[in-house]
Design a protein around this motif. Structure first.
Motif, PDB file in Angstrom:
ATOM      1  N   ASN A 126       0.812  -1.214   0.000  1.00 24.35           N
ATOM      2  CA  ASN A 126       0.000   0.000   0.000  1.00 24.35           C
ATOM      3  C   ASN A 126       0.855   1.278   0.000  1.00 24.35           C
ATOM      4  OD1 ASN A 126      -2.446   1.346  -0.066  1.00 24.35           O
ATOM      5  ND2 ASN A 126      -2.560   1.488   2.164  1.00 24.35           N
ATOM      6  N   PRO A 127       1.751   1.396  -0.994  1.00 22.34           N
ATOM      7  CA  PRO A 127       2.611   2.587  -1.020  1.00 22.34           C
ATOM      8  C   PRO A 127       1.868   3.836  -1.460  1.00 22.34           C
ATOM      9  CG  PRO A 127       2.994   1.270  -2.973  1.00 22.34           C
ATOM     10  CD  PRO A 127       2.021   0.495  -2.110  1.00 22.34           C
ATOM     11  N   ASP A 128       2.304   4.960  -0.926  1.00 26.55           N
ATOM     12  CA  ASP A 128       1.815   6.259  -1.384  1.00 26.55           C
ATOM     13  C   ASP A 128       2.527   6.661  -2.667  1.00 26.55           C
ATOM     14  OD1 ASP A 128       0.099   6.807   0.915  1.00 26.55           O
ATOM     15  OD2 ASP A 128       1.996   6.917   2.023  1.00 26.55           O
ATOM     16  N   ILE A 129       3.799   6.261  -2.765  1.00 28.14           N
ATOM     17  CA  ILE A 129       4.639   6.612  -3.915  1.00 28.14           C
ATOM     18  C   ILE A 129       5.511   5.421  -4.267  1.00 28.14           C
ATOM     19  CG2 ILE A 129       6.525   8.082  -4.738  1.00 28.14           C
ATOM     20  CD1 ILE A 129       5.539  10.225  -2.848  1.00 28.14           C
ATOM     21  N   ILE A 130       5.684   5.209  -5.560  1.00 30.93           N
ATOM     22  CA  ILE A 130       6.636   4.215  -6.057  1.00 30.93           C
ATOM     23  C   ILE A 130       7.651   4.974  -6.902  1.00 30.93           C
ATOM     24  CG2 ILE A 130       6.941   2.170  -7.501  1.00 30.93           C
ATOM     25  CD1 ILE A 130       3.924   1.545  -6.855  1.00 30.93           C
ATOM     26  N   LEU A 131       8.927   4.756  -6.615  1.00 25.47           N
ATOM     27  CA  LEU A 131      10.004   5.404  -7.371  1.00 25.47           C
ATOM     28  C   LEU A 131      10.589   4.403  -8.356  1.00 25.47           C
ATOM     29  CD1 LEU A 131      11.855   7.293  -4.493  1.00 25.47           C
ATOM     30  CD2 LEU A 131      10.201   8.218  -6.123  1.00 25.47           C
ATOM     31  N   ALA A 132      10.633   4.793  -9.624  1.00 24.70           N
ATOM     32  CA  ALA A 132      11.156   3.943 -10.689  1.00 24.70           C
ATOM     33  C   ALA A 132      12.146   4.751 -11.529  1.00 24.70           C
ATOM     34  CB  ALA A 132      10.008   3.435 -11.557  1.00 24.70           C
ATOM     35  N   ASN A 133      12.779   4.066 -12.471  1.00 28.49           N
ATOM     36  CA  ASN A 133      13.732   4.722 -13.351  1.00 28.49           C
ATOM     37  C   ASN A 133      13.543   4.210 -14.766  1.00 28.49           C
ATOM     38  OD1 ASN A 133      16.640   4.523 -14.740  1.00 28.49           O
ATOM     39  ND2 ASN A 133      16.542   6.350 -13.467  1.00 28.49           N
ATOM     40  N   LYS A 148       0.629   6.187  -7.460  1.00 31.52           N
ATOM     41  CA  LYS A 148       1.442   7.318  -7.910  1.00 31.52           C
ATOM     42  C   LYS A 148       2.853   6.789  -8.109  1.00 31.52           C
ATOM     43  CE  LYS A 148       3.086  11.914  -6.773  1.00 31.52           C
ATOM     44  NZ  LYS A 148       3.021  13.052  -5.861  1.00 31.52           N
ATOM     45  N   VAL A 149       3.331   6.863  -9.341  1.00 36.12           N
ATOM     46  CA  VAL A 149       4.668   6.383  -9.685  1.00 36.12           C
ATOM     47  C   VAL A 149       5.457   7.561 -10.229  1.00 36.12           C
ATOM     48  CG1 VAL A 149       6.034   4.787 -11.080  1.00 36.12           C
ATOM     49  CG2 VAL A 149       3.780   4.083 -10.233  1.00 36.12           C
TER      50      VAL A 149
END
Length: 158
Positions: free
Chosen positions: A59-66, A83-84
């Motif tokens: 249940n993340p608020d934000i996912i950080l990707a590249n 939200k990514v």
């Protein structure tokens, strides 16, 4: 805020900014630094083979990707429900804005500014008059080196 990081360097930045395993709730198996802090963070697969259901269960608020690190289809699937933030850093200027934007997002503006100033200081030196030829090997078995359109290449050129 609950964050899942799909990028080893971003995971390290999050902890450098002072976040804890209460905030960074998911990471890839390649996110191994800082060792004493990531050990309590759930592993959600590798950078190229993430477990989407496991990520959703966190249940993340934000996912950080590249853009280069992660698989586009997997990131797009996560974007449908979360939200990514997809990063793409090729230059020192890109890195400056990445740190600044993360600082703003995480309410860590001062820390981000300190990091940017420190980086700027490191690159404030007299450049060699002749270009050096450099081979930067980044992986073993198979051997891999940096490409021209990468952050590392731009840093070496600075």
């Amino acid at each position: 805020m609950r964050i899942v990081s799909l990028v080893p360097s971003l995971t390290e930045i999050l902890f450098d900014f002072g976040l804890t395993s209460e905030e960074v709730v998911g990471r890839t198996k390649f996110c191994v630094h800082p060792k004493n802090k990531v050990q309590d963070v759930e592993i959600i697969g590798g950078t190229k083979n993430i477990n989407i259901e496991k990520i959703k269960s966190l249940n993340p608020d934000i996912i950080l990707a590249n853009k280069e690190e992660n698989v586009k289809d997997q990131v797009e699937e996560l974007m449908q429900t979360h939200k990514v933030i997809v990063t793409h850093v090729e230059t020192l200027e890109d890195n400056y804005y990445l740190l600044k934007n993360l600082g703003n997002l995480l309410n860590k503006k001062e820390i981000a500014q300190q990091f940017n100033l420190k980086i700027q200081e490191q690159f404030n030196f007299e450049k060699p008059k002749t270009k050096l030829k450099v081979a930067d090997l980044i992986w073993k078995e198979p051997s891999m080196s940096i490409g021209r359109d990468t952050f590392i290449h731009h840093v070496v050129q600075e």
